[in-house]
Design an enzyme around this catalytic site. Structure first.
Site, PDB file in Angstrom:
ATOM      1  N   SER A 140       0.814  -1.321  -0.129  1.00  0.00           N
ATOM      2  CA  SER A 140      -0.144  -0.121   0.040  1.00  0.00           C
ATOM      3  C   SER A 140       0.957   1.336  -0.175  1.00  0.00           C
ATOM      4  O   SER A 140       2.006   1.084   0.489  1.00  0.00           O
ATOM      5  CB  SER A 140      -0.891   0.088   1.270  1.00  0.00           C
ATOM      6  OG  SER A 140      -1.397   1.315   1.520  1.00  0.00           O
ATOM      7  N   SER A 318      28.396  45.535  -0.981  1.00  0.00           N
ATOM      8  CA  SER A 318      27.188  46.497  -1.105  1.00  0.00           C
ATOM      9  C   SER A 318      27.351  46.916  -2.754  1.00  0.00           C
ATOM     10  O   SER A 318      28.451  46.931  -3.346  1.00  0.00           O
ATOM     11  CB  SER A 318      27.613  47.676  -0.149  1.00  0.00           C
ATOM     12  OG  SER A 318      27.010  48.851  -0.499  1.00  0.00           O
TER      13      SER A 318
END
EC number: 4.3.1.1
Length: 468
Positions: A140, A318
């Site tokens: 199953s 940055s």
């Protein structure tokens, strides 16, 4: 007539399937129903599904339930799935309704159609080899899918453990490298007393060692599998001999010491073994995020922060500030921690949501658990190579902080008393004079005594500085 498709049908009706596809009608229905995350099934889970289907076919042949010719073709197709040859055919979303039925049927259909092809038959000719009757024989979704997940999680955990061990060893190497580097210890983010940088790094290594042990210990309950439990744990449609044989094959092909759970109903109902793993992962990432925070603080600066250590420069930091470099590796460690914390909450909620004989929320539980293990493995590898190994100590800066610190007054406390020491500390803070200067100024201690007491290295191990 469209020759690029084939028609497959189930009890709900017909569907067009791409002619070259190995998946079938139930997989197509799942893609229509669950376009949820945009992710595919993890390759390790696909491999584990192949192991489950191969083991089941062999066991069913051995007990005389599966025709040997059909079984051998299923085994060959499953081997190709194990090798990763058909990963692109596993197209269902990992988050789905149905307790994993769509994932199980995706595997059944791929293996059935590839087996048909190997047999010389057309894909979709399920009268010869059926996804349900043959590939899913004695199974199953409720035992095949969890068993495959146990295998996948165990394999991924072993990778994580090895990666974490490597990271832990590198922390110990740094502890040895920094064994003689003095710095200020801090509590409440305020100056405390001197400590060795090596002591801090060894503390990191030791907590990681405990995490390794915690994570490794969770594997024991994962070795218990519910293969043969079928729908609700009672083993309906699974021959008792099959259960024993399939477990042996699963252990052999997975490389894990798997064993049949003592109580298959319990093993089918409950998901506590997964929450146990997730909890250990969460604890590990709590510790790693704390370590990442420490590293970010120690590396802050470089001119206006602590600047006690230097992290390897990995990328410009940055788009507006030229020359800025950010602590990106500790930052990504923090973010992985946050993801693991969230995954753990999802796993907790899903585990609690089971009813009666099955937890139908296993797909989201397994998806989050596998993701947690995978991203932890990835971040530990990257962090170790791209950050940890290259950390440098700014010894002069740390020594300067120690010499200027008022915290060293703690070492004088046993010699002059708390009240006197507190007055000296307050005056040092207000005037900017050093503790040494004030002690000499008020005749509290001699130069010779101060040389012994204020030796910062004497403050980094048990004992009273200056007392022989």
């Amino acid at each position: 007539m469209n020759t690029d498709v084939r028609i497959e049908k189930d009890f709900l009706g017909e569907k067009e399937i791409p002619k070259d596809a190995y998946y079938g009608v139930q997989t197509i229905r799942a893609t229509e129903n669950f376009p949820i995350t945009g992710y595919r099934i993890h390759p390790e889970l696909i491999k584990s599904l192949g192991i489950v289907k191969k083991s089941a076919a062999l066991a069913n042949m051995e007990v005389g339930l599966l025709d040997k010719e059909v079984g051998q073709y299923i085994v060959k197709a499953a081997d190709e799935v194990i090798e990763g040859k058909w990963n692109d055919q596993f197209i269902v979303d990992p988050i789905q309704g149905g307790a994993g039925t769509s994932i199980n049927m995706n595997a059944n259909e791929v293996i059935a159609n590839r087996a048909l092809e190997l047999m010389g038959e057309e894909k979709g000719n399920y009268s010869k080899i059926s996804p349900n009757s043959h590939v899913n024989m004695s199974q199953s979704t409720n035992d095949a899918f969890p068993t495959a997940t146990h295998i996948a999680v165990l394999s991924l955990l072993n990778q994580l453990i090895e990666t974490t061990k490597y990271m832990q060893q590198e922390f110990m190497k740094k502890a040895d490298e920094f064994a003689g580097v003095i710095k200020m210890g801090r509590t409440h983010l305020q100056d405390a007393v001197p400590i060795l940088l090596g002591q801090e790094f060894e503390a990191y290594a030791r907590v990681i060692a405990r995490d390794i042990e915690r994570i490794a210990n969770t594997r024991n309950n994962l070795y218990d599998i519910n293969m043969g439990a079928t729908a609700v744990g009672t083993g309906l449609n699974a021959d008792p001999e099959y259960i024993s044989i399939v477990t042996e094959h699963l252990a052999k092909f997975s490389g894990h010491p798997l064993r049949s759970a003592q109580h298959l109903v319990d093993a089918t109902q409950n998901t506590d073994c997964y929450t146990e793993v997730s909890s250990a992962l969460k604890v590990c990432m709590i510790n790693m995020s704390k370590i990442a925070n420490d590293l970010r603080l120690m590396a802050s600066g470089p001119r206006a922060g602590l600047s006690e250590i230097v992290l390897p420069a990995r990328q410009p930091g940055s788009s507006i500030m030229p020359g800025k470099v950010n602590p990106v590796m500790p930052e990504v460690m923090n973010q992985v921690a946050f993801q693991v914390f969230g995954n753990d909450l999802t796993i907790t909620s899903a585990s609690e949501a089971g009813q009666f004989e099955l937890n139908v929320m296993e797909p989201v539980l397994f998806f989050n658990l596998i993701q947690s293990i995978s991203i932890m493995t990835n971040v530990f590898k990257s962090f170790t190579e791209n950050c940890l190994k290259g950390i440098k100590a700014n010894e002069e800066r740390m020594k300067e902080y120690v010499e200027k610190s008022i915290g060293i007054i703690t070492a004088i406390n046993p010699h002059v008393g708390y009240e006197t020491a507190a007055k000296l500390a307050r005056e040092a803070y207000l005037t900017g004079e050093s503790i040494r200067e004030l002690c000499i100024k008020y005749g509290v201690l001699t130069e010779e005594q101060l040389n012994e007491i204020l030796n910062p290295y004497e403050m980094t191990h048990p004992g009273i500085a200056g007392r022989k």
